[in-house]
Design an enzyme around this catalytic site. Sequence first.
Site, PDB file in Angstrom:
ATOM      1  N   GLU A 190      10.305   0.445  10.314  1.00 31.51           N
ATOM      2  CA  GLU A 190      11.284   1.533  10.168  1.00 31.51           C
ATOM      3  C   GLU A 190      10.556   2.797  10.592  1.00 31.51           C
ATOM      4  O   GLU A 190       9.659   3.265   9.884  1.00 31.51           O
ATOM      5  CB  GLU A 190      11.718   1.685   8.703  1.00 31.51           C
ATOM      6  CG  GLU A 190      12.546   0.553   8.161  1.00 31.51           C
ATOM      7  CD  GLU A 190      13.947   0.522   8.740  1.00 31.51           C
ATOM      8  OE1 GLU A 190      14.376   1.501   9.388  1.00 31.51           O
ATOM      9  OE2 GLU A 190      14.613  -0.512   8.557  1.00 31.51           O
TER      10      GLU A 190
ATOM     11  N   CYS B 131      13.472  10.151   7.765  1.00 32.91           N
ATOM     12  CA  CYS B 131      13.491   9.539   9.097  1.00 32.91           C
ATOM     13  C   CYS B 131      14.891   9.691   9.702  1.00 32.91           C
ATOM     14  O   CYS B 131      15.046   9.772  10.900  1.00 32.91           O
ATOM     15  CB  CYS B 131      13.071   8.091   9.026  1.00 32.91           C
ATOM     16  SG  CYS B 131      13.840   7.201   7.705  1.00 32.91           S
TER      17      CYS B 131
ATOM     18  N   LYS C 127       0.847  -1.204   0.000  1.00 30.80           N
ATOM     19  CA  LYS C 127       0.000   0.000   0.000  1.00 30.80           C
ATOM     20  C   LYS C 127       0.873   1.241   0.000  1.00 30.80           C
ATOM     21  O   LYS C 127       1.710   1.427   0.881  1.00 30.80           O
ATOM     22  CB  LYS C 127      -0.911   0.035   1.235  1.00 30.80           C
ATOM     23  CG  LYS C 127      -1.927   1.181   1.135  1.00 30.80           C
ATOM     24  CD  LYS C 127      -2.675   1.457   2.422  1.00 30.80           C
ATOM     25  CE  LYS C 127      -1.947   2.382   3.344  1.00 30.80           C
ATOM     26  NZ  LYS C 127      -1.717   3.742   2.805  1.00 30.80           N
TER      27      LYS C 127
ATOM     28  N   GLU D 205      10.065  14.431  16.708  1.00 28.73           N
ATOM     29  CA  GLU D 205      10.401  14.465  15.280  1.00 28.73           C
ATOM     30  C   GLU D 205       9.518  15.509  14.589  1.00 28.73           C
ATOM     31  O   GLU D 205       8.298  15.430  14.640  1.00 28.73           O
ATOM     32  CB  GLU D 205      10.139  13.081  14.673  1.00 28.73           C
ATOM     33  CG  GLU D 205      10.500  13.005  13.214  1.00 28.73           C
ATOM     34  CD  GLU D 205      10.367  11.590  12.647  1.00 28.73           C
ATOM     35  OE1 GLU D 205       9.287  10.996  12.757  1.00 28.73           O
ATOM     36  OE2 GLU D 205      11.362  11.093  12.098  1.00 28.73           O
TER      37      GLU D 205
END
Length: 494
Positions: free
Chosen positions: A265, A299, A189, A396
Amino acid sequence: MSDLSVQLETPTAGKYTQPTGLFINNEFVKGVDGKTFEVINPTTEEVITSVHEATEKDVDIAVAAARKAFEGPWRKETPENRGRYLNNLANLFEKNLDLLAAVESLDNGKAISMAKVDISMCAGCLRYYGGWADKIEGKVIDTTPDTFNYVRKEPIGVCGQIIPWNFPLLMWAWKIGPAIACGNTIVLKSAEQTPLGALVAASLIKEAGFPPGVINIISGFGKVAGAAIASHMDVDKVAFTGSTVVGRQIMKAAAGSNLKKVTLELGGKSPNIVFEDADIDNAISWVNFGIFFNHGQCCCAGSRIYVQESIYDTFVQKFKERASKNVVGDPFAKDTFQGPQVSQVQFDRIMSYIKQGKEAGAKVEIGGERKGDKGYFIEPTIFSNVTEDMKIVQEEIFGPVCSISKFKDKEDAIRVGNSTTYGLAAAVHTKNLNTAIEVSNALKAGTAYNTLHHQMPFGGFKESGIGRELGEAALDNYTQTKTVSIRLGDALFG
Ligand code: NAI
Ligand code: MG
């Protein structure tokens, strides 16, 4: 929308046919419920087109196709052919590099020069795993003279793969390469913000030679199609890249359904540490690239910058000069380094972090504002005067925003470097090899910055994830071990 494709145009690759359906069994099809959703151009905030949306029912159909392929023709396919198809796909990525890159820039907003690098890296990754396909080997293990034992590395089965929007096609290739090399089948997806590239790439799958059902690509939302994959009883493994919040939900869904294998991840809040003996101009280039590459939507972005006291003032001055030269603007312009953020949601999230930083008393060295009045552009932003407890230092941000502060010595550098729940990337800038190795060994992080290469494992310590992508390490994510024992002598228990 009833059609399965539309004609679109990009400034660098001209007119092209954009598939809009769900790619199942090597064909583009409509979703069962007939739903579609709009795809937004982050540069103009305008609708590019709509694509068909997968719901739970479509996930069921795609999983059934992947199961049928796995238990049937794909099990019988030779490893050599698996490698051949991956190589063919790599060649097709290269042949269509300009188009695929342009679609990435259109849909994601990334600078075209960077998008082209992404596509060559996709080809490199697919070709690399094509090379692994016929090198996945077992072992013979001697225990007693009257047994013959061997260990096989078998595919896991149907793999659900859920990818994000920051590197739409690179994540596509990172996920598909190792899964196919190991003999699995796939339901992937794409992210709802960036479905277009995944569908153009899907149109190359059949041409590469893959039998129907081996790789299925669907567009849809996380809470609907993503959640259906994670909790599906006939998906044997789920691989996810995205936020830590959703990573936790994926693990829960796996635990609550069939205990499918999980690799994750996730996010990061990675330190970039500059010692006083570093080559300062060189360090500044790396620090600038570490945070501002891909608009900070990495990331492994180096979002916490720590500079040794004695060079701090000079460093901040030079870093500001360097960062203010980053060209922010139209992703299709040749010299652009930074395009718009991917979506209104991400834009708002980043702007709210910037506001919080200002309110908490951090100093804006440069940036801190929206750029222009159309498109999701944000100025490269550097905060100083920060404390470790500030949200902008702990969470983040996933945008062109970093914090910079001082450290005293090696011990202090290690302490601040590790003062996060994340552990994805880290870097040390010094000319002293002992310092470099000592500090990097002490940092709880899995990788370096943006020096991504398909031959090298990539992944995180702590809450940055589980498992490693790329390199030989990724094969562990997509194989399971079967131990077989043949009794040669008399039966053991008479
Ligand atoms: P997200 O984690 O919600 O989305 C990533 C993927 O997961 C998408 O394909 C999405 O459809 C899917 N997803 C969402 N909810 C799901 C669920 N309940 N079950 C299964 N799949 C689901 O990330 P989002 O909202 O796009 O971005 C939020 C933040 O996440 C960013 O600001 C950034 O901090 C982080 N992020 C990290 C990435 C990385 O590379 N590690 C990539 C994208 C986002
Ligand atoms: Mg989301």
